[in-house]
Design an enzyme around this catalytic site. Structure first.
Site, PDB file in Angstrom:
ATOM      1  CG  ASP A  37     -38.563  18.495  -3.597  1.00 56.02           C
ATOM      2  OD1 ASP A  37     -39.649  17.970  -3.886  1.00 56.02           O
ATOM      3  OD2 ASP A  37     -38.227  18.744  -2.431  1.00 56.02           O
ATOM      4  CG  ASP A 348     -30.814  11.221   7.647  1.00 55.90           C
ATOM      5  OD1 ASP A 348     -30.684  11.847   8.721  1.00 55.90           O
ATOM      6  OD2 ASP A 348     -30.094  11.425   6.655  1.00 55.90           O
TER       7      ASP A 348
END
Length: 567
Positions: A37, A348
């Site tokens: 990223d 998550d």
């Protein structure tokens, strides 16, 4: 595998994480994807170095049954290679020295390149992939960079013994200022998208960049659940605990959450399975992509293994770039509600909950040899910031449409709905804790009695509750493998977290609900200087930078001190 900042990742070593994926499993059936990223050519360089080193490391691991298979972790230990033939003991020792020298040379090259922030010119000319960075303006504004470093289908992609290597793919997804990139969840979805075109494996393992595989049998252990003839078809994911490589004996910051790891999460198996905690998890691809569980649907594993991709690596690199573009994710991926969910610092948790609400179950797997090891915070501030992010995300879930009591109503058992609530209400625990810490001190200063006098028979009930609770807590902690000093540290950190991290998490969540603040994803910095690491290993508290959290701790400490002396 997801990576963030280049300095953070090269310090801990994304290359170590990649190399550690040397599982005891046919390499031609493995594909490793790295999401960078930070979009850095330094990370790409580190992956090229790791790919070259792997050609020698994999045969060494298989021949001498190396554990763990992260070279950084393995060479820190004093163990010698396992050699069944006593005649070859000397050979094994010599092989270890040679391999360690190769590893240290690779590590030195990567660190030197990172320090000077410049790729060696001869190395850049050898690999056409570096040309992609000629068009990168910044790490927040660049095109998709996709490179298949090792193509496992290529007959020339072999180690020094001629055995096939697993596929290795580098991905830096497209980023543009006008598009929200959704942090880790966006990176994970880009990886899932790209991998579906290149390898499309039915099982996906996701691991953070600061973690490494500590058990070469992890894939086989997890597949035992997915391929179970009776219950395997209903399993969506197998979750490993989040263990740490750098914990001290007495865990000065109490980061391992022993009771949760050893007692609470295993107990959730009876309720429908544990939550998804973001790393160290084996997923069934179709469940992660939004498919509902169907009782009569059976998986044809043989058919899945026969899937083949005919396009060449260069063609795949070009065709897959669109799958990691901003427009594709926004116009296709988000509308179908596939992959990881967005809009929360702990994406998550809501991802795991949504999977369970589609009828799937999960399994918690905690083998004797830990599956994955990460890096624990080494300063008090790092730990408090991490806990703030977790507790803030959980509270946002509880106050959103993804609250387990609402979203899971009539979809999952009530006991599983309730199992999410203690974690979702971490931040709310700051209110009774602050009352417990502050009010008795103020009453003591004012001479107000809160408890029965020692001469009263009612004092026995208060004494019993206090001692029984502490005795049970100590016994539980010791049973889970901790120490008495570790229990004391855990209780101290429990107080620190509830009066600072949870308080700021609650406060920030209220501001967000009122529209005075925006959501942000705070990465816990885990790169520490040598002197900080030394004090951490000595189990001395390192405060780190200044923070308003320490003002609260100091105020409460002084209040308790004055009330004890003057009350």
């Amino acid at each position: 595998m997801h990576g963030g900042s280049v300095n953070r990742a090269t310090k801990h070593g994304d290359q170590h994480s990649v190399i550690s994926e040397a599982y005891d499993y046919p390499p031609e059936k493995l594909s490793i994807y790295l999401s960078d990223d930070g979009g850095s050519d330094l990370m790409f360089y580190a992956m090229l170095e790791a790919a070259s080193f792997t050609k020698k490391w994999l045969p060494f691991c298989k021949k001498f049954k190396v554990e763990p298979r992260s070279p950084e972790a393995y060479f820190r230990t004093a163990f010698e290679p396992v050699v069944n033939d006593p005649v070859n003991v000397k050979t094994g020792f010599q092989s270890r020295i040679i391999m360690q020298k190769l590893y240290e040379d690779m590590k030195m090259r990567i660190e030197s390149t990172t320090k000077f922030n410049r790729i060696p010119e001869d190395f850049r000319k050898q690999h056409k992939g570096f040309r992609k960075w000629d068009f990168v303006s910044s790490k927040r504004d660049h095109q998709t960079i996709l490179q298949i470093i090792i193509d496992g289908r290529d007959p020339n992609a072999v180690d020094i013994e001629g055995k096939p290597l697993p596929t290795l793919v580098y991905l830096a997804r497209e980023k543009r200022p006008q598009y929200h990139h959704h942090f880790k969840a966006g990176a994970m979805n880009a990886l899932i998208n790209v991998s579906s075109r290149i390898s499309n494996g039915p099982i996906i393992l996701n691991v953070d960049c600061d973690m490494y595989s500590n058990n070469s049998e992890s894939i086989k252990n997890s597949l035992c659940f997915f391929m179970d003839e009776e219950k395997g078809d209903e399993i969506a994911y197998v979750q490993y605990p989040q263990n740490f490589d750098n914990l001290t004996k007495n865990e000065i910051y109490g980061i391992s959450l022993l009771a949760a790891q050893k007692l609470e999460l295993p107990g959730l198996d009876a309720n429908g399975g544990p939550c998804y905690i973001g790393s160290g998890c084996f997923h069934r691809r179709e469940a992660l992509l939004g498919k509902k569980y169907e009782k009569d649907c059976k998986v044809d594993w043989k058919r899945l293994n026969d899937r083949k991709v005919e396009e060449s690596a260069s063609v795949l690199e070009e065709t897959c770039k669109i799958l990691a573009s901003c427009t594709f994710v926004q116009n296709t991926w988000e509308k179908r509600c596939m992959g990881l969910k967005y809009g929360c610092p702990v994406e998550d948790i809501i991802t795991g909950l949504s999977i369970q609400c589609r009828g799937w179950k999960s399994i918690y797997l905690n083998p004797q040899r830990e599956g994955f090891l990460g890096v624990a915070p080494t300063t008090l501030l790092q730990m408090l910031v991490q806990q703030k992010r977790w507790s803030e995300g959980h509270l946002q879930i509880f106050l959103s449409r993804y609250c387990s009591l609402l979203y899971g109503h009539k979809k999952i058992p009530l006991k599983l709905q309730l199992a999410y609530c203690p974690y979702n209400l971490w931040a709310a625990n700051c209110l009774p804790t602050l009352y417990y810490v502050a009010v008795p001190c103020l009453c003591l200063l004012k001479g107000i009695s809160l408890f029965p006098k020692t001469s009263s028979p009612w004092v026995l009930s208060f004494t019993y509750v206090a001692f029984a609770h502490r005795a049970y807590s100590v016994e539980e902690f010791l049973w889970c493998g901790g120490t008495f000093q570790g229990w004391c540290n855990d209780k101290r950190m429990w107080m620190f977290k509830r009066t600072t991290s949870y308080f700021f998490a609650l406060f920030d969540t209220i501001l967000k609900l009122l529209g005075y603040s925006k959501a942000a994803f705070v990465i816990t910095a885990k790169v520490a200087e040598d002197d900080v690491l030394k004090r951490y290993e000595q189990e001395l508290i390192e405060f780190g930078a200044t923070s308003p959290m320490f003002d609260i701790l100091a105020t409460l400490a002084m209040l308790n001190l004055f009330s004890s002396l003057m009350g």
